[in-house]
Design an enzyme around this catalytic site. Sequence first.
Site, short mmCIF file in Angstrom:
data_model
loop_
_atom_site.label_atom_id
_atom_site.label_comp_id
_atom_site.label_asym_id
_atom_site.label_seq_id
_atom_site.Cartn_x
_atom_site.Cartn_y
_atom_site.Cartn_z
N LYS A 4 0.83 -1.20 0.00
CA LYS A 4 0.00 0.00 0.00
C LYS A 4 0.88 1.26 0.00
O LYS A 4 2.09 1.18 0.23
CB LYS A 4 -0.93 -0.05 1.23
CG LYS A 4 -1.89 -1.25 1.24
CD LYS A 4 -2.77 -1.22 2.49
CE LYS A 4 -3.69 -2.43 2.55
NZ LYS A 4 -4.58 -2.39 3.75
N ARG A 14 -0.99 -14.75 4.07
CA ARG A 14 -1.78 -14.09 5.12
C ARG A 14 -1.08 -14.21 6.46
O ARG A 14 -1.09 -13.28 7.27
CB ARG A 14 -3.18 -14.70 5.20
CG ARG A 14 -4.05 -14.47 3.98
CD ARG A 14 -4.65 -13.09 3.93
NE ARG A 14 -5.67 -12.90 4.97
CZ ARG A 14 -6.42 -11.81 5.07
NH1 ARG A 14 -6.29 -10.81 4.20
NH2 ARG A 14 -7.32 -11.70 6.02
N THR A 40 -5.05 -7.96 10.72
CA THR A 40 -5.39 -6.66 10.13
C THR A 40 -4.93 -5.49 11.00
O THR A 40 -4.41 -4.50 10.50
CB THR A 40 -6.93 -6.58 9.92
OG1 THR A 40 -7.34 -7.71 9.14
CG2 THR A 40 -7.31 -5.30 9.20
N ASN A 48 -1.59 -0.28 7.44
CA ASN A 48 -1.04 -1.61 7.72
C ASN A 48 -0.23 -2.20 6.55
O ASN A 48 -0.03 -3.38 6.44
CB ASN A 48 -2.14 -2.57 8.21
CG ASN A 48 -3.25 -2.76 7.19
OD1 ASN A 48 -3.14 -2.32 6.05
ND2 ASN A 48 -4.30 -3.46 7.60
N PHE A 97 -15.37 2.65 6.91
CA PHE A 97 -14.02 3.06 6.52
C PHE A 97 -13.79 2.99 5.01
O PHE A 97 -12.70 3.30 4.54
CB PHE A 97 -12.97 2.22 7.25
CG PHE A 97 -13.09 0.73 7.02
CD1 PHE A 97 -12.56 0.13 5.88
CD2 PHE A 97 -13.73 -0.08 7.95
CE1 PHE A 97 -12.67 -1.24 5.66
CE2 PHE A 97 -13.85 -1.46 7.74
CZ PHE A 97 -13.31 -2.03 6.59
N GLU A 152 -8.78 -11.11 -7.75
CA GLU A 152 -7.91 -9.94 -7.62
C GLU A 152 -6.79 -9.94 -8.67
O GLU A 152 -6.44 -8.89 -9.21
CB GLU A 152 -7.34 -9.88 -6.20
CG GLU A 152 -8.43 -9.56 -5.19
CD GLU A 152 -7.99 -9.59 -3.73
OE1 GLU A 152 -8.78 -9.18 -2.86
OE2 GLU A 152 -6.86 -10.06 -3.44
N TYR A 182 -11.85 -3.22 -3.32
CA TYR A 182 -12.42 -3.28 -1.96
C TYR A 182 -13.94 -3.37 -1.98
O TYR A 182 -14.58 -3.04 -0.98
CB TYR A 182 -11.93 -2.09 -1.14
CG TYR A 182 -10.51 -2.24 -0.63
CD1 TYR A 182 -10.17 -3.30 0.22
CD2 TYR A 182 -9.51 -1.36 -1.00
CE1 TYR A 182 -8.88 -3.47 0.69
CE2 TYR A 182 -8.20 -1.52 -0.52
CZ TYR A 182 -7.90 -2.57 0.32
OH TYR A 182 -6.62 -2.73 0.80
N ARG A 193 3.00 -6.92 9.45
CA ARG A 193 2.27 -5.89 10.19
C ARG A 193 2.69 -5.84 11.66
O ARG A 193 2.77 -4.77 12.26
CB ARG A 193 0.76 -6.12 10.07
CG ARG A 193 0.22 -5.82 8.67
CD ARG A 193 -1.20 -6.34 8.51
NE ARG A 193 -1.82 -5.96 7.25
CZ ARG A 193 -2.96 -6.48 6.80
NH1 ARG A 193 -3.58 -7.43 7.51
NH2 ARG A 193 -3.46 -6.09 5.65
N HIS A 251 -1.62 -5.50 1.45
CA HIS A 251 -2.83 -6.30 1.24
C HIS A 251 -2.44 -7.68 0.74
O HIS A 251 -1.51 -7.82 -0.05
CB HIS A 251 -3.73 -5.64 0.19
CG HIS A 251 -4.77 -6.58 -0.35
ND1 HIS A 251 -5.99 -6.75 0.28
CD2 HIS A 251 -4.76 -7.45 -1.40
CE1 HIS A 251 -6.68 -7.68 -0.38
NE2 HIS A 251 -5.97 -8.11 -1.41
P1 IDP Z 1 -7.17 -7.39 5.60
O1 IDP Z 1 -6.39 -6.36 4.84
O2 IDP Z 1 -6.38 -7.92 6.77
O3 IDP Z 1 -7.72 -8.49 4.73
P2 IDP Z 1 -9.91 -6.39 5.75
O4 IDP Z 1 -10.83 -6.66 6.88
O5 IDP Z 1 -10.15 -7.07 4.46
O6 IDP Z 1 -8.41 -6.64 6.28
O7 IDP Z 1 -9.93 -4.81 5.52
C1 IDP Z 1 -9.30 -4.27 4.38
C2 IDP Z 1 -8.51 -3.07 4.81
O8 IDP Z 1 -9.39 -2.06 5.27
C3 IDP Z 1 -7.54 -3.31 5.97
O9 IDP Z 1 -6.30 -3.84 5.56
C4 IDP Z 1 -7.40 -1.93 6.55
O10 IDP Z 1 -6.45 -1.16 5.82
C5 IDP Z 1 -8.78 -1.35 6.33
N1 IDP Z 1 -9.62 -1.50 7.52
C6 IDP Z 1 -10.21 -2.63 7.96
N2 IDP Z 1 -10.89 -2.41 9.09
C7 IDP Z 1 -10.74 -1.10 9.37
C8 IDP Z 1 -11.21 -0.25 10.42
O11 IDP Z 1 -11.92 -0.67 11.33
N3 IDP Z 1 -10.82 1.05 10.35
C9 IDP Z 1 -10.04 1.55 9.36
N4 IDP Z 1 -9.59 0.79 8.35
C10 IDP Z 1 -9.92 -0.52 8.37
MG MG Z 2 -9.20 -8.43 3.26
#
Ligand code: IDP
Ligand code: MG
Length: 149
Positions: free
Chosen positions: A9, A85, A91, A112, A57, A126, A49, A102, A115
């Site tokens: 990212k 993963r 996350t 973070n 968010f 994807e 997304y 992370r 992805h």
């Molecule tokens: P992942 O990247 O670990 O798969 P996901 O739940 O798919 O996590 O969420 C996608 C991205 O959205 C996360 O990597 C993070 O950057 C962002 N995100 C997820 N949950 C939150 C939140 O509660 N607040 C702000 N950003 C979030």
């Molecule tokens: Mg995800």
Amino acid sequence: MERTFLMIKPDGVQRNLVGEIIRRFEAKGFTLVGLKMLQVSQELAQQHYDVHKERPFFDSLVQFIISAPVVAMVWEGDGVVGASRNIIGATNPLTAAPGTIRGDLAVSIGRNIIHGSDAIETAQREIALWFKDEELTTWNPTIKPWLYE
Ligand code: IDP
Ligand code: MG
């Protein structure tokens, strides 16, 4: 063989962590088959997304992903989707295990750094979204017998 989609990212690029991140997947033994740096369009970010479009968010996430260049990659290997993963970690970087990307390199959920596809079907979707067929390579690393029994 199994493939996954990884995207460093904007924060990972800005923090000069591209090499550090690629190093971890190379050292593990996975094979890089596609790589490009790009400034993402709003349309691509929204499609990527899409599963989160109802989440609070979503808009800030899309704005962040399009704010500066990212590095998009496809990696190959047995079990690469799940293993990636695990290498990436949870996350929320504050609860991500030490030793994960992370867990070692980030402090907040909205920054973070990377992805990774969460399932084989997601990875297929994807990869097709981010890469044209001709942007992906097929090659056979000569070290394979030293990685796989
Ligand atoms: P992942 O990247 O670990 O798969 P996901 O739940 O798919 O996590 O969420 C996608 C991205 O959205 C996360 O990597 C993070 O950057 C962002 N995100 C997820 N949950 C939150 C939140 O509660 N607040 C702000 N950003 C979030
Ligand atoms: Mg995800």
